[in-house]
Structure formats: structure tokens, C-alpha cells
Design a protein around this motif. Sequence first.
Motif, PDB file in Angstrom:
ATOM      1  N   ILE A 174       0.787  -1.098   0.084  1.00  0.00           N
ATOM      2  CA  ILE A 174      -0.103   0.057   0.128  1.00  0.00           C
ATOM      3  C   ILE A 174       0.951   1.422   0.010  1.00  0.00           C
ATOM      4  O   ILE A 174       1.922   1.452   0.729  1.00  0.00           O
ATOM      5  N   GLY A 175       0.767   2.233  -0.965  1.00  0.00           N
ATOM      6  CA  GLY A 175       1.337   3.300  -1.010  1.00  0.00           C
ATOM      7  C   GLY A 175       0.867   4.248   0.420  1.00  0.00           C
ATOM      8  O   GLY A 175       0.149   3.939   1.210  1.00  0.00           O
ATOM      9  N   THR A 176       1.449   5.336   0.340  1.00  0.00           N
ATOM     10  CA  THR A 176       1.006   6.196   1.491  1.00  0.00           C
ATOM     11  C   THR A 176      -0.142   6.644   1.374  1.00  0.00           C
ATOM     12  O   THR A 176      -0.801   7.144   0.417  1.00  0.00           O
ATOM     13  N   LEU A 177      -0.653   6.391   2.572  1.00  0.00           N
ATOM     14  CA  LEU A 177      -2.195   6.727   2.987  1.00  0.00           C
ATOM     15  C   LEU A 177      -2.206   8.151   3.067  1.00  0.00           C
ATOM     16  O   LEU A 177      -1.570   8.760   3.741  1.00  0.00           O
ATOM     17  N   PRO A 178      -3.651   8.840   2.298  1.00  0.00           N
ATOM     18  CA  PRO A 178      -3.876  10.140   2.869  1.00  0.00           C
ATOM     19  C   PRO A 178      -3.905  10.541   4.292  1.00  0.00           C
ATOM     20  O   PRO A 178      -4.456   9.223   5.013  1.00  0.00           O
ATOM     21  N   PRO A 179      -3.750  11.659   4.843  1.00  0.00           N
ATOM     22  CA  PRO A 179      -3.725  11.663   6.075  1.00  0.00           C
ATOM     23  C   PRO A 179      -5.037  11.389   6.943  1.00  0.00           C
ATOM     24  O   PRO A 179      -5.061  10.780   7.793  1.00  0.00           O
ATOM     25  N   THR A 180      -6.211  11.658   6.466  1.00  0.00           N
ATOM     26  CA  THR A 180      -7.535  11.174   6.926  1.00  0.00           C
ATOM     27  C   THR A 180      -7.585   9.716   7.112  1.00  0.00           C
ATOM     28  O   THR A 180      -7.921   9.044   8.071  1.00  0.00           O
ATOM     29  N   LEU A 181      -7.154   8.712   6.074  1.00  0.00           N
ATOM     30  CA  LEU A 181      -7.210   7.481   5.896  1.00  0.00           C
ATOM     31  C   LEU A 181      -6.156   6.962   6.836  1.00  0.00           C
ATOM     32  O   LEU A 181      -6.528   5.826   7.555  1.00  0.00           O
ATOM     33  N   ALA A 182      -4.928   7.531   6.973  1.00  0.00           N
ATOM     34  CA  ALA A 182      -3.813   7.048   7.977  1.00  0.00           C
ATOM     35  C   ALA A 182      -4.557   7.091   9.327  1.00  0.00           C
ATOM     36  O   ALA A 182      -4.242   6.216  10.356  1.00  0.00           O
ATOM     37  N   SER A 183      -5.072   8.315   9.658  1.00  0.00           N
ATOM     38  CA  SER A 183      -5.563   8.374  11.165  1.00  0.00           C
ATOM     39  C   SER A 183      -6.643   7.259  11.281  1.00  0.00           C
ATOM     40  O   SER A 183      -6.888   6.917  12.382  1.00  0.00           O
ATOM     41  N   LEU A 184      -7.610   6.935  10.489  1.00  0.00           N
ATOM     42  CA  LEU A 184      -8.460   5.889  10.679  1.00  0.00           C
ATOM     43  C   LEU A 184      -7.753   4.666  10.855  1.00  0.00           C
ATOM     44  O   LEU A 184      -8.216   4.017  11.702  1.00  0.00           O
ATOM     45  N   ALA A 185      -6.824   4.333  10.256  1.00  0.00           N
ATOM     46  CA  ALA A 185      -6.018   3.119  10.137  1.00  0.00           C
ATOM     47  C   ALA A 185      -5.306   3.106  11.559  1.00  0.00           C
ATOM     48  O   ALA A 185      -5.272   1.975  12.371  1.00  0.00           O
ATOM     49  N   ARG A 186      -4.878   3.876  12.058  1.00  0.00           N
ATOM     50  CA  ARG A 186      -4.409   4.093  13.511  1.00  0.00           C
ATOM     51  C   ARG A 186      -5.633   3.846  14.525  1.00  0.00           C
ATOM     52  O   ARG A 186      -5.398   3.047  15.328  1.00  0.00           O
ATOM     53  N   LEU A 187      -6.630   4.589  14.410  1.00  0.00           N
ATOM     54  CA  LEU A 187      -7.806   4.318  15.151  1.00  0.00           C
ATOM     55  C   LEU A 187      -8.312   3.068  15.231  1.00  0.00           C
ATOM     56  O   LEU A 187      -8.547   2.379  16.337  1.00  0.00           O
ATOM     57  N   TYR A 188      -8.056   2.366  14.175  1.00  0.00           N
ATOM     58  CA  TYR A 188      -8.710   0.893  14.110  1.00  0.00           C
ATOM     59  C   TYR A 188      -7.640  -0.170  14.249  1.00  0.00           C
ATOM     60  O   TYR A 188      -7.916  -1.396  14.268  1.00  0.00           O
ATOM     61  N   GLY A 189      -6.453   0.259  14.560  1.00  0.00           N
ATOM     62  CA  GLY A 189      -5.302  -0.661  14.566  1.00  0.00           C
ATOM     63  C   GLY A 189      -4.959  -1.394  13.525  1.00  0.00           C
ATOM     64  O   GLY A 189      -4.464  -2.385  13.674  1.00  0.00           O
ATOM     65  N   LEU A 190      -5.161  -0.773  12.490  1.00  0.00           N
ATOM     66  CA  LEU A 190      -4.785  -1.285  11.094  1.00  0.00           C
ATOM     67  C   LEU A 190      -3.193  -0.751  10.638  1.00  0.00           C
ATOM     68  O   LEU A 190      -3.184  -1.162   9.625  1.00  0.00           O
ATOM     69  N   ASP A 191      -2.926   0.217  11.248  1.00  0.00           N
ATOM     70  CA  ASP A 191      -1.723   0.803  10.691  1.00  0.00           C
ATOM     71  C   ASP A 191      -0.548  -0.129  10.259  1.00  0.00           C
ATOM     72  O   ASP A 191       0.188  -0.242   9.251  1.00  0.00           O
ATOM     73  N   GLU A 192      -0.072  -1.124  11.391  1.00  0.00           N
ATOM     74  CA  GLU A 192       1.016  -1.899  11.018  1.00  0.00           C
ATOM     75  C   GLU A 192       0.551  -2.855   9.678  1.00  0.00           C
ATOM     76  O   GLU A 192       1.438  -3.188   8.964  1.00  0.00           O
ATOM     77  N   LEU A 193      -0.496  -3.490   9.843  1.00  0.00           N
ATOM     78  CA  LEU A 193      -0.993  -4.231   8.571  1.00  0.00           C
ATOM     79  C   LEU A 193      -0.998  -3.653   7.321  1.00  0.00           C
ATOM     80  O   LEU A 193      -0.470  -4.205   6.271  1.00  0.00           O
ATOM     81  N   LEU A 194      -1.445  -2.265   7.292  1.00  0.00           N
ATOM     82  CA  LEU A 194      -1.539  -1.582   5.982  1.00  0.00           C
ATOM     83  C   LEU A 194      -0.059  -0.900   5.565  1.00  0.00           C
ATOM     84  O   LEU A 194       0.116  -0.760   4.378  1.00  0.00           O
ATOM     85  N   GLN A 195       0.774  -0.620   6.639  1.00  0.00           N
ATOM     86  CA  GLN A 195       2.045   0.041   6.181  1.00  0.00           C
ATOM     87  C   GLN A 195       2.785  -0.914   5.411  1.00  0.00           C
ATOM     88  O   GLN A 195       3.888  -0.424   4.816  1.00  0.00           O
ATOM     89  N   GLY A 196       2.799  -2.243   5.909  1.00  0.00           N
ATOM     90  CA  GLY A 196       3.553  -3.072   5.395  1.00  0.00           C
ATOM     91  C   GLY A 196       5.118  -2.941   5.599  1.00  0.00           C
ATOM     92  O   GLY A 196       5.490  -2.065   6.663  1.00  0.00           O
ATOM     93  N   PRO A 197       6.176  -3.581   4.875  1.00  0.00           N
ATOM     94  CA  PRO A 197       7.453  -3.382   5.237  1.00  0.00           C
ATOM     95  C   PRO A 197       8.094  -1.945   4.912  1.00  0.00           C
ATOM     96  O   PRO A 197       9.112  -1.797   5.441  1.00  0.00           O
ATOM     97  N   SER A 198       7.458  -1.218   3.772  1.00  0.00           N
ATOM     98  CA  SER A 198       8.097  -0.084   3.797  1.00  0.00           C
ATOM     99  C   SER A 198       7.756   1.339   4.599  1.00  0.00           C
ATOM    100  O   SER A 198       8.218   2.300   4.650  1.00  0.00           O
ATOM    101  N   GLY A 199       6.841   0.995   5.976  1.00  0.00           N
ATOM    102  CA  GLY A 199       6.366   1.912   6.759  1.00  0.00           C
ATOM    103  C   GLY A 199       6.111   3.123   6.040  1.00  0.00           C
ATOM    104  O   GLY A 199       6.401   4.349   6.436  1.00  0.00           O
ATOM    105  N   ASN A 200       5.136   3.074   4.841  1.00  0.00           N
ATOM    106  CA  ASN A 200       4.674   4.420   4.575  1.00  0.00           C
ATOM    107  C   ASN A 200       3.062   4.789   5.008  1.00  0.00           C
ATOM    108  O   ASN A 200       2.771   5.380   4.231  1.00  0.00           O
ATOM    109  N   LEU A 201       2.926   4.557   6.110  1.00  0.00           N
ATOM    110  CA  LEU A 201       1.638   5.072   6.607  1.00  0.00           C
ATOM    111  C   LEU A 201       2.033   6.609   7.042  1.00  0.00           C
ATOM    112  O   LEU A 201       3.001   6.760   7.774  1.00  0.00           O
TER     113      LEU A 201
END
Length: 100
Positions: free
Chosen positions: A72-99
Motif C-alpha cells: 500500500i502506498g502512502t495513505l492520505p492523512p485522514t485514512l492514515a488516522s482511521l487506520a491508526r484508530l482501528y489498529g490497522l496501521d501496521e497491517l497496511l503500512q507493510g515493510p516500507s513503513g509508509n503510513l
Amino acid sequence: MNDTAAPGRLQLAGRIDMDSAAAQLAQLKRQLNGSAAQEIDLSGVTASDSAALALLLELLRHGRQSGRALRIGTLPPTLASLARLYGLDELLQGPSGNLS
């Protein structure tokens, strides 16, 4: 609107929300089946809600079932916030750490 932009990249653009996610997901799966995309580029996403997270998770699952590890490429800020809120940030950022 979605299309394969650069080789190896699936471009998502516009609004991804509860009203559009199901139709976009069906289209994206068809595009993934016919491409060599390895990264999902979200730079063109203008608005999103939690349905966009569900769409991304389903695309990752679909890729894995097809024997392909999608990033997954870099998430837009609002979507990145939602991912963190739902605890999905590590799953979506993958090995490149691009959240963002």
C-alpha cells in the motif's frame, strides 16, 4: 476512478466511501487480475471513509490469494488516522513503513 498508472502500480483516485467502495472493489480486482501491479497508489484519493480501509484489506487478501504480495502506498492523512484508530496501521503500512 481507478486505473493502472505506472507499470507495477495500481492507481486509486477520487472518492472512496461507502457509496462507491463495492463497485470500485470489483473493478480493482479485475484490474489486478490482468496486471503485474505490486503497489496500490493512493495519491489520487481525494476523500475516504472506513469503507476505504475495508477495500484496501480486501485488495491485500485478493493479492495474497493470487500469490502476490501487494504494498500500500502512502495513505492520505485522514485514512492514515482511521487506520491508526482501528489498529490497522501496521497491517497496511507493510515493510516500507509508509503510513503517513
